[in-house]
Write an enzyme that holds these catalytic residues in place. Structure first.
Site, PDB file in Angstrom:
ATOM      1  N   VAL A 191       0.823  -1.209   0.000  1.00 46.21           N
ATOM      2  CA  VAL A 191       0.000   0.000   0.000  1.00 46.21           C
ATOM      3  C   VAL A 191       0.856   1.258   0.000  1.00 46.21           C
ATOM      4  O   VAL A 191       0.673   2.166  -0.811  1.00 46.21           O
ATOM      5  CB  VAL A 191      -0.949   0.010   1.216  1.00 46.21           C
ATOM      6  CG1 VAL A 191      -1.698   1.342   1.303  1.00 46.21           C
ATOM      7  CG2 VAL A 191      -1.926  -1.145   1.139  1.00 46.21           C
ATOM      8  N   ASP A 226      10.214   3.310   6.775  1.00 44.38           N
ATOM      9  CA  ASP A 226       9.916   1.938   7.173  1.00 44.38           C
ATOM     10  C   ASP A 226      10.948   1.501   8.205  1.00 44.38           C
ATOM     11  O   ASP A 226      12.136   1.853   8.092  1.00 44.38           O
ATOM     12  CB  ASP A 226       9.944   0.995   5.966  1.00 44.38           C
ATOM     13  CG  ASP A 226       9.146  -0.274   6.208  1.00 44.38           C
ATOM     14  OD1 ASP A 226       8.110  -0.462   5.548  1.00 44.38           O
ATOM     15  OD2 ASP A 226       9.543  -1.081   7.074  1.00 44.38           O
ATOM     16  N   ARG A 262      14.352  -3.409   3.766  1.00 48.51           N
ATOM     17  CA  ARG A 262      13.398  -2.878   2.793  1.00 48.51           C
ATOM     18  C   ARG A 262      13.877  -1.523   2.286  1.00 48.51           C
ATOM     19  O   ARG A 262      13.810  -1.231   1.084  1.00 48.51           O
ATOM     20  CB  ARG A 262      12.022  -2.753   3.450  1.00 48.51           C
ATOM     21  CG  ARG A 262      10.935  -2.104   2.591  1.00 48.51           C
ATOM     22  CD  ARG A 262      10.589  -2.939   1.386  1.00 48.51           C
ATOM     23  NE  ARG A 262       9.359  -2.475   0.756  1.00 48.51           N
ATOM     24  CZ  ARG A 262       9.001  -2.756  -0.481  1.00 48.51           C
ATOM     25  NH1 ARG A 262       9.798  -3.500  -1.243  1.00 48.51           N
ATOM     26  NH2 ARG A 262       7.874  -2.317  -0.998  1.00 48.51           N
ATOM     27  N   THR A 286      -6.668  -0.480   7.393  1.00 50.16           N
ATOM     28  CA  THR A 286      -8.037  -0.894   7.671  1.00 50.16           C
ATOM     29  C   THR A 286      -8.250  -1.074   9.174  1.00 50.16           C
ATOM     30  O   THR A 286      -7.477  -1.763   9.843  1.00 50.16           O
ATOM     31  CB  THR A 286      -8.356  -2.212   6.951  1.00 50.16           C
ATOM     32  OG1 THR A 286      -8.159  -2.025   5.552  1.00 50.16           O
ATOM     33  CG2 THR A 286      -9.795  -2.634   7.211  1.00 50.16           C
ATOM     34  N   CYS A 326      -6.746  -8.494   3.244  1.00 52.42           N
ATOM     35  CA  CYS A 326      -8.000  -7.728   3.326  1.00 52.42           C
ATOM     36  C   CYS A 326      -9.216  -8.607   3.575  1.00 52.42           C
ATOM     37  O   CYS A 326      -9.786  -8.592   4.657  1.00 52.42           O
ATOM     38  CB  CYS A 326      -8.202  -6.922   2.044  1.00 52.42           C
ATOM     39  SG  CYS A 326      -7.063  -5.540   1.867  1.00 52.42           S
ATOM     40  N   ARG A 370       0.904 -12.963   2.304  1.00 48.22           N
ATOM     41  CA  ARG A 370       0.226 -12.588   3.537  1.00 48.22           C
ATOM     42  C   ARG A 370      -1.117 -13.302   3.685  1.00 48.22           C
ATOM     43  O   ARG A 370      -1.957 -13.239   2.817  1.00 48.22           O
ATOM     44  CB  ARG A 370      -0.003 -11.078   3.582  1.00 48.22           C
ATOM     45  CG  ARG A 370       1.263 -10.258   3.755  1.00 48.22           C
ATOM     46  CD  ARG A 370       0.966  -8.780   3.674  1.00 48.22           C
ATOM     47  NE  ARG A 370       0.447  -8.400   2.366  1.00 48.22           N
ATOM     48  CZ  ARG A 370      -0.035  -7.192   2.079  1.00 48.22           C
ATOM     49  NH1 ARG A 370      -0.081  -6.268   3.017  1.00 48.22           N
ATOM     50  NH2 ARG A 370      -0.477  -6.915   0.868  1.00 48.22           N
TER      51      ARG A 370
END
Length: 430
Positions: free
Chosen positions: A22, A40, A45, A126, A266, A337
């Site tokens: 995202v 991050d 990463r 979320t 999600c 994930r």
């Protein structure tokens, strides 16, 4: 900024906290137009992105170069120059299916250390309705010593990234926005409108925006649960589910959902955020939880159907060797994930079946780290009692049914879970 009558977003310097599926695409788009710090806590990463590579495959090396005003850092001090903080960290569930806000709280603590008067914190992760103002804002106040809606402000703009989708990108998906005051709602909306070509929808409150996000995937979850239950019923009746759905799909308003394993960050997670909030208010959401139970049980069902098919063909189950094709939670994407393919693998292992897993998209290191699964790099030709197509990767389609069957022993089962071949080409389908 907030005392001016005109809405002017040009001086805003953005920080994107969390550079996963995202955060990185969002940071890259903003970085084409304004100064952005991509932050991050994962130093590996950051090193990867500084070198111009994205292991999630969501942003190309060319796109990273185009984002000329985007910089990367894992140092909190790099955030002090920013006045808008966008939080895009994961919001998982724990082993008891309860929301785990730990990443969100830690991100809020990090921001609180550098929060200044006039700053705006926007959450995209979320959550259940109320989480931004009830769970996150108090952390910002505690760490920063500032007062909400007096010294700093908040917004919520739910992410709508679809991993692996090269058609629906961050800029081409309409964005819901909101703010903690009417004026901040305008500022947040204008900020996103500067990059979202599909347009924005300004919700009347943060809670409305939070609720809108969490029901998007709850609705999809329930629709998939329905077709999963239908598939189970039709299988007992000896009717091909795909043929039924194709026939029903000739009606203009029939929704084209297909049965399968429901994983990912999600659809398999978000409904639990809503049910958690509902239960905390004394209401038991029966329909939503029923859908979750059906979808969470599909891994065991798939494994059981495969074992039954093997027994009918007199294939010895104990000690059998099965090849699972695909581990990612969806096709043509490396995202592991919350993949529910692991449920199938665990259930097959419970039958003392030896399982090989082949996925040309997935990272061997991540598969080992997250699930203790060692990916096979080259399946043994003629070595398997059964092959299960668990993910519809394009590579499997391109291999063709005949080539996949060559991986099996003379007597074997081909289970096409994803309907990538015609019904007559496989032994069983969901």
């Amino acid at each position: 900024m907030t005392n001016s009558n005109a809405i002017n977003i040009e001086p805003l310097v953005v920080a994107v906290i969390g550079l996963g599926y995202v955060g990185l695409p969002l940071a890259a788009e903003f970085g084409k137009r304004r100064p952005v710090v991509g932050f991050d806590i994962n130093t590996r990463r950051i090193e990867e992105l500084v070198s111009g590579k994205d292991s999630t495959l969501e942003v190309s090396s060319e796109e990273l170069v185009e984002s000329s005003q985007l910089s990367f850092s894992s140092d909190v001090e790099a955030l002090r120059a920013c006045n808008v903080f966008i939080v895009t960290v994961p919001t998982p569930i724990d082993e008891h299916k309860r929301p785990d806000l730990t990443p969100l709280i830690k991100a809020s603590e990090t921001i609180g250390k550098v929060l200044k008067i006039g700053d705006i914190v926007i959450y995209e992760s979320t959550v259940y309705p109320g989480a931004t103002e009830e769970d996150c804002v108090p952390v910002l106040e505690r760490v920063s010593g500032l007062v909400f809606n007096k010294d700093f402000y908040a917004g919520y703009s739910p992410e709508r990234i679809n991993p692996g989708d090269k058609e629906h990108r961050v800029t081409t998906i309409k964005k819901v926005t909101s703010g903690s005051t009417p004026r901040i709602a305008d500022v947040v909306d204008e900020l996103y409108a500067s990059i979202i070509t599909a347009g924005t929808h300004k919700a009347p409150s943060i809670r409305v925006a939070e609720a809108a996000k969490v029901i998007e995937n709850t609705q999809r979850d329930l629709n998939i649960a329905l077709v999963n239950e239908l598939a189970i019923i039709f299988n007992k009746m000896g009717i091909d589910t795909e043929a039924v759905l194709e026939a029903a799909g000739t009606k203009w308003n029939f929704l084209p959902f297909r049965p399968g394993l429901v994983g990912g960050h999600c659809i398999g997670v978000d409904p639990y955020y809503l049910t958690h909030k509902a239960q905390s208010l004394g209401y038991n959401p029966e329909v939503i939880l029923a859908g979750r139970r059906i979808n969470d049980s599909m891994g065991c069902y798939v494994a059981g159907e495969l074992v039954k098919a093997m027994l009918k063909k007199r294939i010895q189950v104990f000690g059998a060797k099965v090849l699972v094709l695909g581990l990612a939670f969806k096709e043509n994407c490396p995202d592991l994930r919350n993949t529910r393919v692991v449920d199938v693998i665990k259930e097959l292992n419970a039958y003392n079946i030896d399982v090989d897993v082949f996925d040309p998209w997935a990272s061997s290191e991540q598969a080992q780290h997250e699930y203790g699964i060692t990916l096979t790099q080259s399946p043994s030709e003629g070595g398997y009692d059964a092959m299960l197509i668990a993910v519809g990767h394009s590579q499997f389609r391109e291999m063709g049914c005949a080539a996949i069957r060559e991986l099996g022993k003379p007597s074997h089962i081909l289970y096409d879970l994803k309907f990538i071949f015609d019904a007559k080409e496989s032994d069983i389908r969901l």
